[in-house]
Design a protein around this motif. Structure first.
Motif, PDB file in Angstrom:
ATOM      1  N   GLU A  80      -1.793  63.855   5.069  1.00 40.84           N
ATOM      2  CA  GLU A  80      -0.738  64.400   5.924  1.00 40.84           C
ATOM      3  C   GLU A  80       0.562  64.609   5.163  1.00 40.84           C
ATOM      4  O   GLU A  80       1.282  65.580   5.396  1.00 40.84           O
ATOM      5  N   SER A  81       0.852  63.724   4.228  1.00 40.09           N
ATOM      6  CA  SER A  81       2.103  63.823   3.467  1.00 40.09           C
ATOM      7  C   SER A  81       2.057  64.915   2.405  1.00 40.09           C
ATOM      8  O   SER A  81       3.102  65.300   1.861  1.00 40.09           O
ATOM      9  N   GLY A  82       0.864  65.411   2.077  1.00 35.44           N
ATOM     10  CA  GLY A  82       0.743  66.381   0.991  1.00 35.44           C
ATOM     11  C   GLY A  82       0.976  65.759  -0.365  1.00 35.44           C
ATOM     12  O   GLY A  82       1.251  66.453  -1.346  1.00 35.44           O
ATOM     13  N   CYS A  83       0.820  64.420  -0.462  1.00 31.29           N
ATOM     14  CA  CYS A  83       1.111  63.693  -1.689  1.00 31.29           C
ATOM     15  C   CYS A  83       0.069  62.596  -1.892  1.00 31.29           C
ATOM     16  O   CYS A  83      -0.324  61.923  -0.935  1.00 31.29           O
ATOM     17  N   VAL A  84      -0.388  62.429  -3.142  1.00 33.95           N
ATOM     18  CA  VAL A  84      -1.324  61.354  -3.478  1.00 33.95           C
ATOM     19  C   VAL A  84      -0.760  60.551  -4.649  1.00 33.95           C
ATOM     20  O   VAL A  84       0.108  61.024  -5.379  1.00 33.95           O
ATOM     21  N   GLN A  85      -1.282  59.333  -4.810  1.00 34.77           N
ATOM     22  CA  GLN A  85      -0.773  58.441  -5.850  1.00 34.77           C
ATOM     23  C   GLN A  85      -1.914  57.776  -6.620  1.00 34.77           C
ATOM     24  O   GLN A  85      -3.037  57.659  -6.144  1.00 34.77           O
ATOM     25  N   MET A  86      -1.580  57.316  -7.833  1.00 31.60           N
ATOM     26  CA  MET A  86      -2.505  56.573  -8.672  1.00 31.60           C
ATOM     27  C   MET A  86      -1.665  55.681  -9.576  1.00 31.60           C
ATOM     28  O   MET A  86      -0.600  56.099 -10.056  1.00 31.60           O
ATOM     29  N   ALA A  87      -2.126  54.444  -9.827  1.00 32.25           N
ATOM     30  CA  ALA A  87      -1.310  53.519 -10.623  1.00 32.25           C
ATOM     31  C   ALA A  87      -2.167  52.387 -11.177  1.00 32.25           C
ATOM     32  O   ALA A  87      -3.285  52.147 -10.739  1.00 32.25           O
ATOM     33  N   ASN A  88      -1.567  51.713 -12.169  1.00 35.39           N
ATOM     34  CA  ASN A  88      -2.067  50.427 -12.667  1.00 35.39           C
ATOM     35  C   ASN A  88      -3.393  50.537 -13.412  1.00 35.39           C
ATOM     36  O   ASN A  88      -4.362  49.834 -13.102  1.00 35.39           O
ATOM     37  N   PHE A  89      -3.428  51.414 -14.419  1.00 35.09           N
ATOM     38  CA  PHE A  89      -4.614  51.567 -15.259  1.00 35.09           C
ATOM     39  C   PHE A  89      -4.232  51.463 -16.735  1.00 35.09           C
ATOM     40  O   PHE A  89      -3.168  51.948 -17.149  1.00 35.09           O
ATOM     41  N   LYS A  90      -5.111  50.861 -17.510  1.00 38.08           N
ATOM     42  CA  LYS A  90      -5.054  50.929 -18.961  1.00 38.08           C
ATOM     43  C   LYS A  90      -6.177  51.847 -19.410  1.00 38.08           C
ATOM     44  O   LYS A  90      -7.342  51.645 -19.043  1.00 38.08           O
ATOM     45  N   ILE A  91      -5.839  52.870 -20.202  1.00 35.07           N
ATOM     46  CA  ILE A  91      -6.809  53.894 -20.586  1.00 35.07           C
ATOM     47  C   ILE A  91      -6.754  54.075 -22.098  1.00 35.07           C
ATOM     48  O   ILE A  91      -5.693  54.375 -22.648  1.00 35.07           O
ATOM     49  N   TRP A  92      -7.885  53.906 -22.761  1.00 33.34           N
ATOM     50  CA  TRP A  92      -7.869  54.062 -24.209  1.00 33.34           C
ATOM     51  C   TRP A  92      -9.138  54.751 -24.722  1.00 33.34           C
ATOM     52  O   TRP A  92     -10.202  54.638 -24.147  1.00 33.34           O
ATOM     53  N   LYS A  93      -8.948  55.537 -25.764  1.00 30.23           N
ATOM     54  CA  LYS A  93     -10.026  56.253 -26.452  1.00 30.23           C
ATOM     55  C   LYS A  93     -10.786  57.187 -25.529  1.00 30.23           C
ATOM     56  O   LYS A  93     -12.010  57.285 -25.602  1.00 30.23           O
ATOM     57  N   SER A  94     -10.083  57.896 -24.667  1.00 34.69           N
ATOM     58  CA  SER A  94     -10.692  59.025 -23.957  1.00 34.69           C
ATOM     59  C   SER A  94     -10.642  60.210 -24.913  1.00 34.69           C
ATOM     60  O   SER A  94      -9.566  60.573 -25.398  1.00 34.69           O
ATOM     61  N   TYR A  95     -11.783  60.807 -25.180  1.00 36.93           N
ATOM     62  CA  TYR A  95     -11.849  61.811 -26.241  1.00 36.93           C
ATOM     63  C   TYR A  95     -10.961  63.012 -25.943  1.00 36.93           C
ATOM     64  O   TYR A  95     -10.313  63.550 -26.839  1.00 36.93           O
ATOM     65  N   ASP A  96     -10.920  63.449 -24.693  1.00 33.43           N
ATOM     66  CA  ASP A  96     -10.074  64.597 -24.343  1.00 33.43           C
ATOM     67  C   ASP A  96      -8.775  64.161 -23.658  1.00 33.43           C
ATOM     68  O   ASP A  96      -7.705  64.316 -24.225  1.00 33.43           O
ATOM     69  N   TYR A  97      -8.845  63.633 -22.438  1.00 36.64           N
ATOM     70  CA  TYR A  97      -7.633  63.369 -21.658  1.00 36.64           C
ATOM     71  C   TYR A  97      -7.623  61.943 -21.109  1.00 36.64           C
ATOM     72  O   TYR A  97      -8.595  61.504 -20.498  1.00 36.64           O
ATOM     73  N   GLY A  98      -6.511  61.262 -21.293  1.00 34.63           N
ATOM     74  CA  GLY A  98      -6.343  59.952 -20.675  1.00 34.63           C
ATOM     75  C   GLY A  98      -6.172  60.095 -19.173  1.00 34.63           C
ATOM     76  O   GLY A  98      -6.903  59.480 -18.388  1.00 34.63           O
ATOM     77  N   VAL A  99      -5.212  60.914 -18.759  1.00 37.88           N
ATOM     78  CA  VAL A  99      -4.982  61.226 -17.339  1.00 37.88           C
ATOM     79  C   VAL A  99      -4.984  62.738 -17.182  1.00 37.88           C
ATOM     80  O   VAL A  99      -4.193  63.438 -17.831  1.00 37.88           O
ATOM     81  N   TYR A 100      -5.871  63.234 -16.332  1.00 30.86           N
ATOM     82  CA  TYR A 100      -5.973  64.669 -16.070  1.00 30.86           C
ATOM     83  C   TYR A 100      -5.889  64.882 -14.568  1.00 30.86           C
ATOM     84  O   TYR A 100      -6.597  64.231 -13.791  1.00 30.86           O
TER      85      TYR A 100
END
Length: 284
Positions: A80-100
Motif C-alpha cells: 500500500e505504501s509503494g515502498c519496500v525495505q531490506m536490512a541487516n545482511f552481510k554479503i561477500w564474494k557474490s560474483y556479479d552483484y552483492g545487492v541487486y
C-alpha cells in the motif's frame, strides 16, 4: 557454486531466476541467523518487506553466489505504501552483484556489509510508463552500510575459472561484464556501486541485468528516479588482481541518462583518488 535447474538440464535459453531462499511472494517474513551459500543464482530472492511493517530480518549472511540479495517485484502486488525495505545482511564474494534491485516500488536498504563482490550495489527501478506520460517520485536508498572492494584475505586465483553457472548461455549473456574489462587503458576489477537505472517498464529477462535499453527489446527511461546514499563507508578500492577497483561507476548499460545520486556523509578508507569515480564515455 551450486548448479541451477536450467544448468543441470542444459536449458540454455531458460531465463528463470531463483535464490537459495525464495520469498518473492511472501510478506512480513521472519528471517534470523541464516546463511545462504553456494547458491547458483541469488542468495535471497525477495520483493522486500513493506516499509509500513516491522522488519523481521537480522544477522543473515550470504556468500559465494551470483547475486547476494536480488530484490524483484515482477508479477507481485505492490504494498500500500509503494515502498519496500531490506536490512541487516552481510554479503561477500557474490560474483556479479552483492545487492541487486529491480523493483516497481521505492526501496529502503540499510545495515548492509558488502565485501569482495563484483559490484556491491546496483539500484534498478521500473515504472510507471513514460510513454503514457505517467510519473512517480520514486527513490532507492542505502544507509548505514559498508562496501569493501577487496578484503585483505581475498584470493585472486579463485576468480578463474568462472563459476559453473556461467556455462549456461543465458547466464553468460546476463552476467556483469565489468570484471576484467579494459576502459581507457585501465583494466577494471571490482566496483562498489553502479549508477542507478529507472525505466518505464520491466525488461526482457534474457537481457543483461545491468542494461535498461537494448534496442527494440529495451524500454524507455522513466520520468522520475533518484538514489539516496547516507552514512556509507567505502574501503579498499585500489589495485588488485591485476586490475583497478572503482567506488562509483556510471552504468555502461544505460547510456540514455545518468540518474541523480544524493550522497550524505560518505567516507573513504584506503581508496585511491583516481578510483573514487569513473565516468564512462557516452556511446553517442
Amino acid at each position: 557454486m551450486g548448479e541451477s535447474v536450467a544448468r543441470i538440464k542444459a536449458q540454455g535459453a531458460n531465463p528463470s531466476f531463483f535464490g537459495c531462499i525464495n520469498i518473492v511472494r511472501a510478506s512480513n517474513t521472519t528471517l534470523y541467523g541464516n546463511v545462504m551459500a553456494g547458491c547458483a543464482q541469488a542468495g535471497i530472492y525477495s520483493m522486500g518487506a513493506p516499509c509500513e511493517s516491522d522488519l523481521q530480518m537480522d544477522n543473515n549472511e550470504i556468500h559465494t553466489t551470483m547475486h547476494g540479495i536480488h530484490m524483484d517485484s515482477y508479477g507481485v502486488s505492490r504494498p500500500e505504501s509503494g515502498c519496500v525495505q531490506m536490512a541487516n545482511f552481510k554479503i561477500w564474494k557474490s560474483y556479479d552483484y552483492g545487492v541487486y534491485t529491480k523493483s516497481e516500488s521505492s526501496i529502503e536498504i540499510s545495515n548492509i556489509v558488502a565485501v569482495d563482490n563484483g559490484v556491491g550495489f546496483l539500484p534498478y527501478g521500473w515504472g510507471p510508463s513514460a510513454d503514457s506520460h505517467l510519473f512517480e517520485e520514486k527513490y532507492i536508498s542505502l544507509s548505514d552500510s559498508q562496501i569493501v572492494g577487496v578484503s585483505d584475505g581475498y584470493d585472486c586465483s579463485e576468480e578463474n575459472p568462472m563459476p559453473d553457472i556461467y556455462l549456461a548461455s543465458t547466464e553468460k549473456k546476463r552476467k556483469w561484464p565489468g570484471r576484467g574489462q579494459w576502459v581507457d587503458g585501465r583494466k577494471l576489477h571490482h566496483t562498489g556501486m553502479l549508477w542507478p537505472i529507472f525505466q518505464s517498464k520491466y525488461f526482457d529477462m534474457k537481457e543483461p541485468w545491468h542494461k535498461g535499453v537494448v534496442g527494440a527489446a529495451g524500454t524507455n527511461p522513466a520520468l522520475r528516479g533518484i538514489v539516496h546514499i547516507k552514512d556509507i563507508t567505502f574501503s579498499n578500492f585500489g589495485t588488485s588482481c591485476g586490475g583497478e577497483d572503482l567506488v562509483f561507476r556510471t552504468n555502461p548499460g544505460d547510456d540514455d541518462m545518468n540518474w541523480p545520486i544524493n550522497a550524505t556523509n560518505i567516507k573513504f578508507r584506503s581508496v585511491e583518488q583516481n578510483n573514487k569515480v569513473y565516468i564512462d564515455k557516452p556511446l553517442a
